[in-house]
Design a protein around this motif. Structure first.
Motif, PDB file in Angstrom:
ATOM      1  N   UNK A 108       0.807  -1.221   0.000  1.00 27.05           N
ATOM      2  CA  UNK A 108       0.000   0.000   0.000  1.00 27.05           C
ATOM      3  C   UNK A 108       0.840   1.271   0.000  1.00 27.05           C
ATOM      4  N   UNK A 109       2.151   1.148  -0.010  1.00 32.24           N
ATOM      5  CA  UNK A 109       3.005   2.323   0.018  1.00 32.24           C
ATOM      6  C   UNK A 109       3.867   2.440  -1.236  1.00 32.24           C
ATOM      7  N   UNK A 110       4.670   1.441  -1.546  1.00 32.37           N
ATOM      8  CA  UNK A 110       5.642   1.600  -2.637  1.00 32.37           C
ATOM      9  C   UNK A 110       5.041   1.256  -4.000  1.00 32.37           C
ATOM     10  N   UNK A 111       3.958   1.954  -4.331  1.00 36.98           N
ATOM     11  CA  UNK A 111       3.382   1.784  -5.662  1.00 36.98           C
ATOM     12  C   UNK A 111       4.172   2.622  -6.670  1.00 36.98           C
ATOM     13  N   UNK A 112       3.721   2.645  -7.900  1.00 33.98           N
ATOM     14  CA  UNK A 112       4.512   3.285  -8.951  1.00 33.98           C
ATOM     15  C   UNK A 112       4.637   4.795  -8.749  1.00 33.98           C
ATOM     16  N   UNK A 113       3.643   5.431  -8.144  1.00 36.88           N
ATOM     17  CA  UNK A 113       3.742   6.867  -7.900  1.00 36.88           C
ATOM     18  C   UNK A 113       4.774   7.168  -6.811  1.00 36.88           C
ATOM     19  N   UNK A 168      -0.441 -14.958 -12.800  1.00 33.91           N
ATOM     20  CA  UNK A 168      -0.509 -16.139 -13.675  1.00 33.91           C
ATOM     21  C   UNK A 168      -1.939 -16.640 -13.831  1.00 33.91           C
ATOM     22  N   UNK A 169      -2.671 -16.715 -12.739  1.00 31.37           N
ATOM     23  CA  UNK A 169      -4.044 -17.217 -12.812  1.00 31.37           C
ATOM     24  C   UNK A 169      -5.051 -16.092 -12.999  1.00 31.37           C
ATOM     25  N   UNK A 170      -4.743 -14.933 -12.411  1.00 28.55           N
ATOM     26  CA  UNK A 170      -5.697 -13.832 -12.462  1.00 28.55           C
ATOM     27  C   UNK A 170      -5.489 -12.882 -13.621  1.00 28.55           C
ATOM     28  N   UNK A 171      -4.359 -13.000 -14.312  1.00 28.21           N
ATOM     29  CA  UNK A 171      -4.098 -12.134 -15.455  1.00 28.21           C
ATOM     30  C   UNK A 171      -3.960 -10.665 -15.096  1.00 28.21           C
ATOM     31  N   UNK A 172      -3.572 -10.390 -13.858  1.00 28.54           N
ATOM     32  CA  UNK A 172      -3.521  -9.003 -13.384  1.00 28.54           C
ATOM     33  C   UNK A 172      -2.203  -8.329 -13.763  1.00 28.54           C
ATOM     34  N   UNK A 173      -1.885  -8.334 -15.042  1.00 24.06           N
ATOM     35  CA  UNK A 173      -0.603  -7.776 -15.487  1.00 24.06           C
ATOM     36  C   UNK A 173      -0.546  -6.262 -15.321  1.00 24.06           C
ATOM     37  N   UNK A 174      -1.715  -5.627 -15.097  1.00 20.34           N
ATOM     38  CA  UNK A 174      -1.692  -4.176 -14.836  1.00 20.34           C
ATOM     39  C   UNK A 174      -0.899  -3.863 -13.574  1.00 20.34           C
ATOM     40  N   UNK A 175      -0.750  -4.849 -12.686  1.00 25.65           N
ATOM     41  CA  UNK A 175       0.021  -4.644 -11.468  1.00 25.65           C
ATOM     42  C   UNK A 175       1.507  -4.442 -11.746  1.00 25.65           C
ATOM     43  N   UNK A 176       1.927  -4.737 -12.965  1.00 22.90           N
ATOM     44  CA  UNK A 176       3.338  -4.607 -13.333  1.00 22.90           C
ATOM     45  C   UNK A 176       3.654  -3.252 -13.967  1.00 22.90           C
ATOM     46  N   UNK A 177       2.657  -2.398 -14.090  1.00 24.73           N
ATOM     47  CA  UNK A 177       2.893  -1.102 -14.745  1.00 24.73           C
ATOM     48  C   UNK A 177       3.881  -0.268 -13.932  1.00 24.73           C
ATOM     49  N   UNK A 187       9.888  -5.507 -17.978  1.00 27.92           N
ATOM     50  CA  UNK A 187      11.050  -4.636 -17.924  1.00 27.92           C
ATOM     51  C   UNK A 187      11.726  -4.497 -16.575  1.00 27.92           C
ATOM     52  N   UNK A 188      11.339  -5.289 -15.588  1.00 32.49           N
ATOM     53  CA  UNK A 188      11.963  -5.170 -14.277  1.00 32.49           C
ATOM     54  C   UNK A 188      13.406  -5.663 -14.301  1.00 32.49           C
ATOM     55  N   UNK A 189      14.243  -5.023 -13.492  1.00 30.15           N
ATOM     56  CA  UNK A 189      15.673  -5.336 -13.468  1.00 30.15           C
ATOM     57  C   UNK A 189      16.004  -6.525 -12.582  1.00 30.15           C
TER      58      UNK A 189
END
Length: 336
Positions: A24-29, A54-63, A94-96
């Motif tokens: 809840x703190x270290x999000x992209x903003x 993988x199961x939920x397809x929540x790839x938006x979490x990787x933005x 694109x994560x390092x």
């Protein structure tokens, strides 16, 4: 200031100082703000569960924004196959670095058989690390506790580290507290179990080939420098970096990474955030999604309370935009 990817440090160097993954703190903003303060510090996402990807397809979490690099994705999970698939998604995004969470004590995490409960299953953690390393070319790391419940850290931590090292892990971050899986809330687990920083120092001495970062109770760059001087490879700072970001991160490039640069002033950082805020609003976002991470930017400075109050009261209103930040900055000038 947008960091130049070609001038970023390698991950081992960047990990001399890192900001811990915090739900809840270290999000992209938040990470974008922290990157404006330090071009070198390694940043981590909130934990993202492998099943969600993988199961939920929540790839938006990787933005994430390209300016965030170097940035690591922390994954939660305990199934080697699923974690390998999630790691591939993280690398494709694109994560390092891909980091495995073996330290979160929340009930939700325990019910999924991952997080701190994995301290009880070092063999399974080793399988997960090996599967993830086989699946991706980016580095796979582990964040753990010194033990859980009635475990004796001096006994279990060397065994845990030995197994993950043999699985190919080369960097670990160790939160220098036990986690009590029953009887303490996640918040209490951040404060009540006693810190054992000396044990983490001994683990670095016992595993000289491992890059070891220490985490837990570190609140100032003076402390970070002291731990580095004791032979640790890195220092990971959590709540203090979030609550007082300018104090902890603005001087990091000079003091931790040896750059000959003038630390940025909080006022400059607030103004550098304005174009980012405008892009976020244009994409349909809300101002307070960004400004909630900026509340502590002036912590300990004249006008800090007025800054926090103005952002807290105004940023959530419909149609709120960059003018709210500008007005809060004007209030600071009046308070000075």
């Amino acid at each position: 200031m947008i960091p130049d990817p070609l001038q970023q440090p390698d991950l081992a160097t960047a990990a001399r100082l890192s900001v811990a993954p915090m739900m809840d703190w270290t999000d992209r903003h938040c990470r974008y703000l922290h990157r404006m303060l330090s071009r070198n510090t390694l940043l981590y996402t909130e934990m993202v569960t492998a099943p969600a990807l993988v199961r939920g397809g929540a790839v938006h979490l990787l933005e994430h924004d390209a300016a965030e690099h170097p940035v690591a994705l922390q994954l939660g999970g305990s199934d080697p196959v699923e974690l390998a698939e999630a790691a591939k998604l993280g690398q494709a995004a694109g994560y390092d670095e891909i980091n495995l969470n073996c330290g979160c004590p929340s009930d939700r995490v325990q019910s999924g058989t991952f997080g701190a409960v994995l301290m009880k299953s070092p063999g399974l953690v080793a399988e997960c690390v090996a599967a993830m390393r086989e699946a991706v070319s980016v580095e796979v790391t582990v964040k753990c506790r010194i033990g859980v419940d009635d475990q004796t850290p001096d006994d279990v931590l060397p065994e845990f580290l030995g197994q993950v090292e043999r699985a190919g892990c080369r960097r670990v971050s160790i939160h220098a507290r036990k986690a009590w899986l029953q009887g303490l809330s996640p918040k209490e687990n951040r404060d009540i179990p006693p810190l054992d920083h000396d044990l983490v120092v001994r683990m670095k001495q016992a595993f000289p080939q491992l890059h070891v970062s220490i985490n837990g109770g570190i609140t100032a760059l003076d402390e970070a420098e002291a731990f580095l001087a004791r032979g640790l490879d890195g220092v990971m700072i959590g709540r203090a970096a979030y609550q007082r970001p300018a104090d902890l991160l603005a001087g990091a490039d000079t003091r931790i990474f040896g750059e000959a640069s003038r630390p940025p002033e909080p006022e400059d950082i607030a103004r550098r955030m304005l174009p980012y805020v405008e892009r976020h609003l244009a994409a349909g976002g809300r101002l307070n999604q960004v400004t909630r991470h900026m509340l502590g930017l002036f912590a300990g400075r004249p006008g800090a309370r007025a800054w926090r109050r103005h952002l807290s009261e105004e940023a959530h209103r419909g149609g709120a935009g960059p003018e709210v930040i500008e007005a809060a900055l004007s209030g600071l000038a009046c308070a000075a």
